[in-house]
Design an enzyme around this catalytic site. Structure first.
Site, mmCIF file in Angstrom:
data_model
loop_
_atom_site.group_PDB
_atom_site.id
_atom_site.type_symbol
_atom_site.label_atom_id
_atom_site.label_comp_id
_atom_site.label_asym_id
_atom_site.label_seq_id
_atom_site.Cartn_x
_atom_site.Cartn_y
_atom_site.Cartn_z
ATOM 1 N N HIS A 92 -1.946 6.756 -4.028
ATOM 2 C CA HIS A 92 -1.473 6.583 -2.642
ATOM 3 C C HIS A 92 -0.569 5.157 -2.614
ATOM 4 O O HIS A 92 -1.084 4.239 -3.230
ATOM 5 C CB HIS A 92 -2.542 6.482 -1.607
ATOM 6 N N CYS A 146 3.840 6.911 -2.603
ATOM 7 C CA CYS A 146 4.657 6.712 -1.276
ATOM 8 C C CYS A 146 5.142 5.458 -1.060
ATOM 9 O O CYS A 146 4.435 4.362 -1.372
ATOM 10 C CB CYS A 146 4.091 7.119 0.141
#
Length: 325
Positions: A92, A146
Site C-alpha cells: 500500500h 498507490c
C-alpha cells in the site's frame, strides 16, 4: 569487483481490512527476474526479501517500519564504486497531511505495522535511500503502490502520454482541460451551482499546475523539464538513481491477477517488458511498460531520476551516468 545487492519488499497485510493479494508474488517474481536475467545472487549476503508471510513474523524479514528502514540502510551503505543496487516495494501507498507542502500532502509507503507505528513519508525515504548513496553506484527502484510518483522525492520526473511521448504534456493538458471545463460551464447562462462548480474546477487546475513545481526560473532540459520543487534541493545531490513507479501521485495502482496468479499490474508489466528485451533503454522501458498497462489499466507509470540523465542509455549492469548539471 562490483557487487549486486537487492532489497525486495512485498506486503499482503494478511488478516486486516487492508489485505492485498499479489504483493508477495511481486517480490518473488522480481527476485526470479534479477537472478535469471540480471546476474544477481540469491544468497542472503546479496539479496534480502521482506514479506509478511507467516513464517517471517517476529524475524528481521517481517516488513515492519523498523525492519524496512534497516533493510534500506543495508542496501545503500558500505558500497563500492560500480556496485549495482535494486530496491522494489509492493504494497500500500498512501498520503498524509503536510500543510507545509503546496499539495498539502506527503506521499508514503505503508509498512505491515503502519496502523500502530505510522506510514513512512517520502522525505524520510529520500534521506534514507538516496542521500547516503555512494554517487558511483547505480540504484534502480520499483515502487508498485498507490500515490507512488513522488515516493522517493527524486527531482526529475518523466511521464509518457497516450502516444508514448515522454514529457509532462499529459499533466499540463489535464490542468488546461480543467480550465476549459470551467469556462464551458457558463455557456447558456450563469447560475450559482455553475459558479460553485467552476470554482472547484479552477481550484483543481491550480493544484495541477502547482503540482508541477517548476517555479524557480531554471533552465529546462530538452524534454521541457525542470526539477520538482521539494523542500530540499535534491537536484544538487546528483545521485545515480532511477525509479519506476506504478502511477502518478494522484492515481491508484492495481492489484490484479495474471494467468491465475495474484500480482501488481506495474510489477508484472515491467518484468514482462524487461524479459522480452533486456537491452532496452530507460525511455523504451517506460514507453513499453505504459503500453502494456494501457491495455487494461488507467494508471500511468513514470520514471523519476536523481539528475538530468540520458534516457536513451540502456538499463545497464554497471553505473554509467550521462548528466548535465
Amino acid at each position: 569487483m562490483s557487487r549486486r545487492k537487492a532489497l525486495l519488499i512485498g506486503i499482503n497485510y494478511y488478516g486486516t481490512d487492508h489485505e492485498l493479494n499479489g504483493c508477495i508474488n511481486d517480490a518473488e517474481n522480481i527476485r526470479n527476474f534479477l537472478v535469471e536475467e540480471r546476474g544477481f545472487s540469491p544468497s542472503d549476503h546479496d539479496m534480502v526479501m521482506l514479506s509478511d508471510s507467516p513464517e517471517n513474523e517476529g524475524t528481521p524479514f517481517f516488513p515492519t517500519a523498523a525492519n524496512i528502514m534497516a533493510g534500506i540502510n543495508w542496501l545503500v551503505t558500505r558500497n563500492q564504486p560500480g556496485d549495482v543496487l535494486w530496491l522494489s516495494y509492493s504494497g500500500h501507498g498512501g498520503q498524509v497531511r503536510n500543510d507545509e507542502r503546496e499539495s498539502g500532502f506527503d506521499d508514503t509507503i505503508c509498512p505491515v505495522d503502519f496502523m500502530e507505528n505510522g506510514q513512512i513519508p517520502s522525505q524520510k525515504l529520500h534521506r534514507a535511500i538516496v542521500s547516503p548513496m555512494n554517487p558511483e553506484c547505480r540504484l534502480t527502484i520499483l515502487f508498485d503502490c498507490c500515490h507512488s510518483g513522488s515516493a522517493c522525492e527524486l527531482p526529475y520526473v518523466y511521464r509518457p502520454d497516450e502516444e508514448g511521448n515522454v514529457n509532462m504534456v499529459d499533466t499540463i493538458k489535464q490542468g488546461i482541460g480543467l480550465i476549459r471545463a470551467a469556462e464551458g460551464l457558463f455557456e447558456g447562462g450563469f447560475s450559482m451551482s455553475k459558479i460553485d462548480d467552476a470554482k472547484m474546477l479552477l481550484g483543481g487546475a491550480t493544484d495541477f499546475f502547482n503540482g508541477l513545481h517548476h517555479r524557480r526560473n531554471q533552465d529546462v532540459d530538452e524534454d521541457g523539464l525542470a526539477p520538482e520543487e521539494f523542500e530540499e534541493h535534491w537536484e544538487t545531490e546528483g545521485k545515480d538513481v532511477w525509479m519506476f513507479s506504478g502511477c502518478a501521485d494522484n492515481q491508484t495502482s492495481a492489484d490484479t491477477s495474471i494467468a491465475g496468479a495474484p500480482t501488481g499490474a506495474m510489477s508484472w508489466a515491467l518484468v514482462r517488458t524487461l524479459r522480452e528485451n533486456p537491452e532496452q533503454s530507460y525511455i523504451n522501458i517506460l514507453q513499453n511498460t505504459r503500453e502494456e498497462l494501457a491495455q487494461k489499466y488507467s494508471q500511468i507509470p513514470q520514471l523519476s531520476c536523481g539528475g538530468r540523465y540520458d534516457l536513451d542509455q540502456p538499463l545497464v549492469k554497471t553505473s554509467h551516468k550521462v548528466a548535465s548539471r
